[in-house]
Design an enzyme around this catalytic site. Structure first.
Site, short mmCIF file in Angstrom:
data_model
loop_
_atom_site.label_atom_id
_atom_site.label_comp_id
_atom_site.label_asym_id
_atom_site.label_seq_id
_atom_site.Cartn_x
_atom_site.Cartn_y
_atom_site.Cartn_z
N SER A 17 79.83 47.70 61.22
CA SER A 17 78.68 48.47 61.67
C SER A 17 78.49 49.71 60.81
CB SER A 17 78.85 48.80 63.16
OG SER A 17 77.65 49.25 63.72
N ASP A 76 75.69 43.03 65.14
CA ASP A 76 76.78 43.96 64.89
C ASP A 76 78.16 43.32 65.00
OD1 ASP A 76 78.59 46.21 65.13
OD2 ASP A 76 76.85 47.43 65.67
#
Length: 352
Positions: free
Chosen positions: A46, A194
């Protein structure tokens, strides 16, 4: 004995400012030597993937240099985070009830990634080994984008970072193209969200890649510096949570608690496991960080720098000036509290 150094960086949205500031401090301890020359593998999830990409991707205007220095990344979070996490009035109203699918348009984030990483530069072109995590929502499996494995290296850097940071409810999934696949293959473009949904702390994923490459075969060894983005310590009151239901657990008005619970839970577990797996028996973790002592100096393989988010907002998207200042102070405290760890990592890198 060959020593390989690994840098692992957690997810955490705007809180990526914390590891960026820590890396800026570490770079000074290393006499401003480029970090891609210091670490044999840089892994990130991320916001950590954005940092990893910035440090490992060749600069589009000078391929001998990295796309970003740690100071460049500090500026990205401190000065440009507000552009990435910018919601319209309508979006804010819709999100009060949790009805809006995504809080933010990814257009601004994509523009910033392309500007820094280039439009076509691939992970295969990285200046060091790199690992970026994501989750394929089509095939329902983890995605490891890495030049440790040639078959998984033909992804564009900016797309890999974009996909890895597509936090559910914050940004829409990203279509990430695998250029190693046949252009006519329908599976060439992968819908990715993510990587924090399964590896917000990617330290064990990075360690597995090191093992696959034979870096941990005796007498060779690895040394890992793992950077967190602050431990979320906001309590979830039982009296509220028991009546939330599905919308309550993903409602931005509640801080999207399901996302934060999943990511913090995995990160704390990975840190515990890495410490038990790699460090001498009895090595303690104090407030989420590895306790460096006179007894274990020179023996540690795993250094974790993290700590409770005291005095700062734990939301992924609070890029307000006040919170940026709070996160900066928190990073400075982490640097002070972990001086021995940073000194030792820098010393061992220099001695190699």
């Amino acid at each position: 004995m060959a020593v390989r150094f690994i840098l692992s960086i957690d997810g955490g949205g705007i809180r990526g400012l914390i590891p960026a500031l820590i890396l800026s401090d570490l770079a000074k301890r290393l006499d401003d030597r480029p970090l891609h020359e210091c670490f044999d593998l840089i892994g990130g999830t991320s916001t950590g993937a954005i940092i990893a990409a910035g440090l490992a991707c060749p600069n589009p205007r000078n391929h001998a240099k990295a796309a970003c220095t740690p100071d460049n990344l500090v500026k990205l979070y401190a000065e440009e985070g507000k552009d990435i996490f910018k919601a319209t009035i309508l979006t804010r109203i819709l999100n009060i009830g949790g009805w809006q699918e995504e809080r933010y348009s990814a257009a601004e984030l994509e523009k910033k990634l392309i500007n820094r990483l280039g439009l076509k530069t691939e992970v295969a072109d990285a200046l060091t080994k790199v690992l970026i995590t994501g989750y394929d929502i089509h095939n329902r499996q983890a995605v490891f984008i890495t030049n440790c494995d040639p078959e998984n290296s033909r992804f564009r850097f900016w797309e890999a970072a974009r996909g890895s940071s597509a936090a559910p409810t914050y940004f829409e999934p990203a279509l990430v193209e695998n250029f190693a696949e046949d252009p006519t293959d329908a599976n060439r473009r992968i819908p990715v969200i993510d990587g924090g949904v399964f590896a917000n702390d990617p330290v064990l994923a990075a360690y597995v890649e090191a093992r696959k490459m034979g870096w941990e075969n005796n007498p060779d060894t690895v040394v890992i510096l793992s950077l967190g983005t602050g431990i979320q310590n906001r309590k979830i009151p039982y009296q509220q949570a028991k009546d939330w239901g599905a919308f309550g657990w993903i409602n931005p008005a509640n801080g999207t608690p399901l996302i934060s619970v999943l990511m913090q839970g995995q990160a704390s577990t990975a840190a515990y496991q890495a410490n038990k797996l790699l460090n001498p028996s009895g090595t303690k973790m104090a407030n989420g960080a590895t306790a460096v002592t006179a007894a274990n100096r020179g023996k540690l393989q795993y250094f974790r720098i993290d700590g409770p988010l005291i005095g700062a907002n734990d939301d992924l998207d609070d890029a307000s000036p006040g919170n940026i200042a709070s996160l900066t102070r928190l990073a400075e405290r982490f640097i002070t509290d972990n001086k021995l760890a940073l000194d030792e990592v820098a010393s061992r890198i220099k001695a190699r």
